[in-house]
Design an enzyme around this catalytic site. Structure first.
Site, PDB file in Angstrom:
ATOM      1  N   ALA A 182       0.836  -1.210   0.000  1.00  0.00           N
ATOM      2  CA  ALA A 182       0.000   0.000   0.000  1.00  0.00           C
ATOM      3  C   ALA A 182       0.861   1.247   0.000  1.00  0.00           C
ATOM      4  O   ALA A 182       2.004   1.244   0.459  1.00  0.00           O
ATOM      5  CB  ALA A 182      -0.925   0.016   1.223  1.00  0.00           C
ATOM      6  N   CYS A 183       0.283   2.319  -0.528  1.00  0.00           N
ATOM      7  CA  CYS A 183       0.895   3.648  -0.462  1.00  0.00           C
ATOM      8  C   CYS A 183      -0.229   4.649  -0.215  1.00  0.00           C
ATOM      9  O   CYS A 183      -1.327   4.264   0.196  1.00  0.00           O
ATOM     10  CB  CYS A 183       1.686   3.964  -1.729  1.00  0.00           C
ATOM     11  SG  CYS A 183       0.676   4.120  -3.221  1.00  0.00           S
ATOM     12  N   GLN A 184       0.002   5.913  -0.471  1.00  0.00           N
ATOM     13  CA  GLN A 184      -1.006   6.917  -0.157  1.00  0.00           C
ATOM     14  C   GLN A 184      -2.163   6.929  -1.148  1.00  0.00           C
ATOM     15  O   GLN A 184      -3.326   6.996  -0.767  1.00  0.00           O
ATOM     16  CB  GLN A 184      -0.368   8.301  -0.099  1.00  0.00           C
ATOM     17  CG  GLN A 184      -1.252   9.362   0.552  1.00  0.00           C
ATOM     18  CD  GLN A 184      -1.493   9.094   2.029  1.00  0.00           C
ATOM     19  OE1 GLN A 184      -0.631   8.594   2.742  1.00  0.00           O
ATOM     20  NE2 GLN A 184      -2.688   9.415   2.503  1.00  0.00           N
ATOM     21  N   GLY A 186      -2.025   4.850  -4.334  1.00  0.00           N
ATOM     22  CA  GLY A 186      -2.113   3.615  -5.085  1.00  0.00           C
ATOM     23  C   GLY A 186      -1.129   3.449  -6.223  1.00  0.00           C
ATOM     24  O   GLY A 186      -0.922   2.329  -6.696  1.00  0.00           O
ATOM     25  N   PHE A 211      -4.165   4.601   0.975  1.00  0.00           N
ATOM     26  CA  PHE A 211      -4.689   5.070   2.253  1.00  0.00           C
ATOM     27  C   PHE A 211      -5.639   6.255   2.088  1.00  0.00           C
ATOM     28  O   PHE A 211      -6.444   6.526   2.982  1.00  0.00           O
ATOM     29  CB  PHE A 211      -3.538   5.459   3.183  1.00  0.00           C
ATOM     30  CG  PHE A 211      -2.675   4.295   3.595  1.00  0.00           C
ATOM     31  CD1 PHE A 211      -3.243   3.116   4.035  1.00  0.00           C
ATOM     32  CD2 PHE A 211      -1.298   4.385   3.548  1.00  0.00           C
ATOM     33  CE1 PHE A 211      -2.463   2.037   4.417  1.00  0.00           C
ATOM     34  CE2 PHE A 211      -0.498   3.322   3.923  1.00  0.00           C
ATOM     35  CZ  PHE A 211      -1.082   2.141   4.350  1.00  0.00           C
TER      36      PHE A 211
END
Length: 289
Positions: A182-184, A186, A211
């Site tokens: 995951a990242c902020q 996508g 997120f």
């Protein structure tokens, strides 16, 4: 379809015409084939400031065009990986269930500026791209382009690929691990999934939307995670979508803080303008005497 070992629905990808993610040509992490750093040294030096400005401008334009081409190529690769289910898709809610209820490993690949603002309990942080603090000839055009294309407004710094990303992941996780990435927003996590898949990881799960798309109860840790991806002038003035959503709930008390900041910004700008005028008059008087 292979899924995580828990009873939650996994989104399947069957339609090759589906738009899996909104891709922006302004990102600087589209091409995994160009992740190696260029040499920052140069054997030639411009003799005048004018030549330096022209060269930096030309390099900035070339860099921007390269980003567009890289993003187009990356989009095709990523769509193929998702369509063929070589990388599986999880919603943030599903990923939260997997992490909280089944202790599945969550790999957070965000840069340090976002991770420092908010993090997820039990996650492993290994950034695939991190803040580029260099000021050499190779990074200046990137910084100029990033600033001109909205970095001043969003607060997003120039990022560069972290060469230690893959070795750190390999050291931490076996290649048969069920790994949620995951990242902020996508994009960086999708780039990380591609890199990990090419390195031999076969049980990769991508958190769609990152997120930013997660509700507060989805993950345990620092909340709200949505605020980790904002910054710059837009955050200072409260003009981000995340802050508008909070303002709609909190009411005028929350909005007054940012209204005061906006008024203060105008006052500072006005004071600087008046000060510049006064200095100009003072210098003019010196020249005439």
């Amino acid at each position: 379809m292979e899924a995580l070992s828990l009873s939650i629905p996994i989104i399947s990808v069957t339609n090759s015409n589906t738009n899996y993610i909104s891709l922006s040509a302004s990102t600087n992490y589209a091409s995994l084939s160009s992740l190696h750093h260029r040499s920052s040294s140069s054997s030639t030096r411009p003799f005048t400031l004018k030549k330096t400005v022209v060269r930096v401008q030309a390099e900035s334009e070339d860099f921007e065009l390269k980003q567009v081409r890289d993003m187009a190529a990356a989009k095709k690769r990523w769509e193929a990986l998702l369509r063929d289910e070589k990388i599986k898709i999880l919603t943030p809610k599903e990923a939260g269930y997997a992490v909280q209820l089944s202790n599945k490993p969550l790999l957070d690949v965000r840069p340090s500026n976002e991770h420092n603002k908010a993090w997820v309990k039990g996650s492993t942080w290994i950034p695939i791209f991190d803040v580029d603090s260099g000021l050499d000839v190779g990074t200046i055009p990137k910084k100029v382009t990033n600033f001109a294309m909205g970095g001043w407004w969003s607060g997003m710094p120039t990022l560069s690929f972290d060469n230690s990303f893959l070795p750190k992941v390999v050291e931490k996780f076996p290649k048969d691990a069920e790994l949620i990435v995951a990242c902020q927003k996508g994009l960086r996590s999708l780039a990380a999934c591609e890199l990990l898949y090419n390195a031999g990881y076969s049980n990769l799960f991508w958190v769609q939307g990152g997120f930013d798309a997660a509700e507060e109860e989805a993950f345990e840790g620092t909340v709200p995670l949505k605020f980790a991806g904002i910054g710059g002038i837009s955050e200072f003035l409260g003009w981000t979508d995340q802050q508008r959503a909070v303002a709609a709930k909190e009411g005028w008390g929350y909005r007054l803080v940012f209204s005061a900041r906006l008024i203060g910004l105008f006052l500072v700008a006005d004071a600087l303008f008046i000060g510049a005028q006064q200095i100009g008059r003072y210098l003019q008087e010196i020249r005439t005497h």
